[in-house]
Design an enzyme around this catalytic site. Structure first.
Site: not given
Length: 499
Positions: A435, A451, A431
């Site tokens: 990101y 998410d 994640w």
């Protein structure tokens, strides 16, 4: 080894000429039309009479047309266009190099410095750029300097000497010669009769963006995450501090909200800089923040038949993926945002800034500090950070890698290489790495299936959140834009895990 595509293969003359005949603005910045009979080059949408097919050639960059002996059209100003979206979509060595050239790396570090950042020898990088863009790194940097200088001449009251050095020229004579060669005009002719003294270090520029452009949504995204002291936002505007190669600065942006497609709109950026040599770097970094080079029509076309994303795209045409002005900062903020709410991450970031941010010499409009740099955070003890100990260790390890250059987030290295390096740091998971790719590297094809905001959005749209990764396979190569549309399908205050 990087592969190159011959210019004649990528720029099919028949297809390019059809775009010129229809004055299709979607191709502005993608290629340039050079007219043999006049000796000028134009953007595809130039309003002048369409030249005969046998009298034109097509170039992938303004530098290529200039190297072939053509000067810029005074009517359509072909270099004042958004950059090619292909630079971010394909992210080839040439595209990554173009981002660094726009940031002023050639001016600051030379061709050898540019090549080192991209990961090639200077000779091989020159071959790649010439094959893909029709010009080498010095010619591309020269074209960028000329374009920056023209914008400053026409939109500011800076002296010509200030403009020359702000644009990256090494001397006023070089500046004068280049402007005359590229635009067939002297700096005085371009400026006309305007004059006056500048406000020292203050530069206001118009930054071109393709339409439609959902500026209101982008501002709301940034405002929700704004860190006090570093960022500020209000109705129709956003401002923040900037850490630049030669000093600090601030920028205030007035962002357009334009729903009509296929033309160019402009964001107004007012920079206050300690050193005017940072104009090019500041401009390029703000363009990344705005996702200014995106082709929103191509994105919308890709989702037109999709039953899930298609209606969201039609409801919010021109939605952009917010980038960032500093890859190191967004990497730190991504770690701060692990497993906490947006408000919680903002609070922790504000404490970090208050304790370790560098104060601005001249604070204004609520902007008081630069975000702490990677070296400063790397020197801290995890026990002193306002977060769980394990996350603090991950943050310090990440900042150590950023500070010593093990990981670079300047869009120079290959994106897959950066992701592998991030995942090698204990505490940095998919994640966080993705990101960072989404916002720091401008990756157009990133999706975060775990998410919580995405899972909530899918549930709200009557889809099984467990199928997120499978659904996203249909959204390539624009999964980042699907990600934003799903986030925007929620109310802005219910995104619990994305910063």
């Amino acid at each position: 080894m990087a592969t190159t595509i011959p210019l004649e293969t990528r720029l099919d003359p028949e297809s390019c000429y059809r775009a010129v005949k229809s004055r299709d603005r979607r191709f502005d910045g993608v290629f340039y039309t050079a007219v043999r009979t006049t000796g000028i080059y134009c953007r595809p949408s130039c309003p002048a009479r369409t030249p005969a097919f046998q009298n034109v050639t097509f170039h992938p960059s303004a530098a290529s047309a200039q190297a072939a002996g053509y000067r810029a059209c005074k009517r359509c100003l072909p270099d004042a266009t958004p950059g090619s979206p292909d630079w971010d979509v394909a992210a080839t060595a040439a595209g990554r190099a173009m981002r660094l050239i726009a940031d002023g790396v050639v001016d600051r570090e030379g061709v050898d410095g540019l090549a080192a950042r991209v990961g090639y020898t200077s000779r091989h990088l020159g071959r790649i750029l010439t094959a893909e863009l029709g010009a080498g790194p010095l010619a591309l940097a020269r074209a960028r300097r000329a374009q920056t200088a023209r914008v400053l001449i026409e939109t500011t009251d800076l002296t010509y000497a200030d403009i020359a050095f702000a644009a990256g020229f090494s001397s006023v004579r070089q500046f004068n010669d280049t402007i005359r060669e590229v635009y067939a005009s002297s700096p005085t002719d371009l400026r006309g009769r305007r004059g006056g003294r500048p406000a020292t270090g203050t530069v206001t520029m118009r930054l071109a963006v393709r339409t439609p452009y959902a500026g209101r949504e982008l501002l709301a995204f940034l405002a929700l995450r704004a860190i006090p002291g570093v960022e500020a936002a209000g109705d129709g505007w956003y401002a923040r501090t900037l850490a630049l190669p030669h000093g600090s600065g601030t920028v205030r942006l007035e962002v357009p909200d334009e729903t009509e497609p296929n033309h160019t709109a402009f964001a107004t950026a007012t920079f206050v800089l300690e050193d005017l040599r940072d104009v090019s770097a500041a401009t390029e970094r703000v363009r990344r923040l705005l996702d200014a080079d995106c082709d929103p029509v191509a994105v919308a076309d890709a989702f037109a038949g999709d039953p899930l994303i298609g209606p969201l795209v039609r409801a919010r045409p021109g939605l952009r993926v917010p980038g960032h002005v500093d890859g190191h900062e967004i990497a730190v903020r991504a770690v701060l945002g692990q497993q906490v709410s947006v408000a919680g991450a903002r609070t922790v970031a504000a404490r970090l800034v208050a304790a370790h941010g560098r104060p601005l010499a001249h604070p204004a409009d609520g902007l008081t500090h630069l975000f702490p740099d990677a070296a400063t955070i790397a020197a801290l003890d995890p026990i002193d950070l306002p977060m769980p100990r394990s996350r603090g260790r991950a943050l310090i390890a990440l900042c150590a890698a950023l500070a010593d250059g093990t990981i670079a987030l300047d869009r120079g290295p290959d994106r897959d290489d950066v992701r592998r390096a991030l995942l090698a740091i204990p505490g940095i998971g998919p994640w966080t790495a993705d990101y960072i790719a989404l916002r720091a590297l401008g990756h157009p094809d990133v999706f975060l299936p775990t998410d919580i905001g995405i899972r909530d959005a899918l549930a709200g749209l009557d889809r099984d959140p467990g199928t997120a990764a499978q659904l996203a396979e249909e959204w390539r190569p624009w999964r980042s834009y699907a990600q934003l549309h799903l986030w925007q399908s929620l109310t802005l205050d219910t995104h619990p895990k994305e910063q």
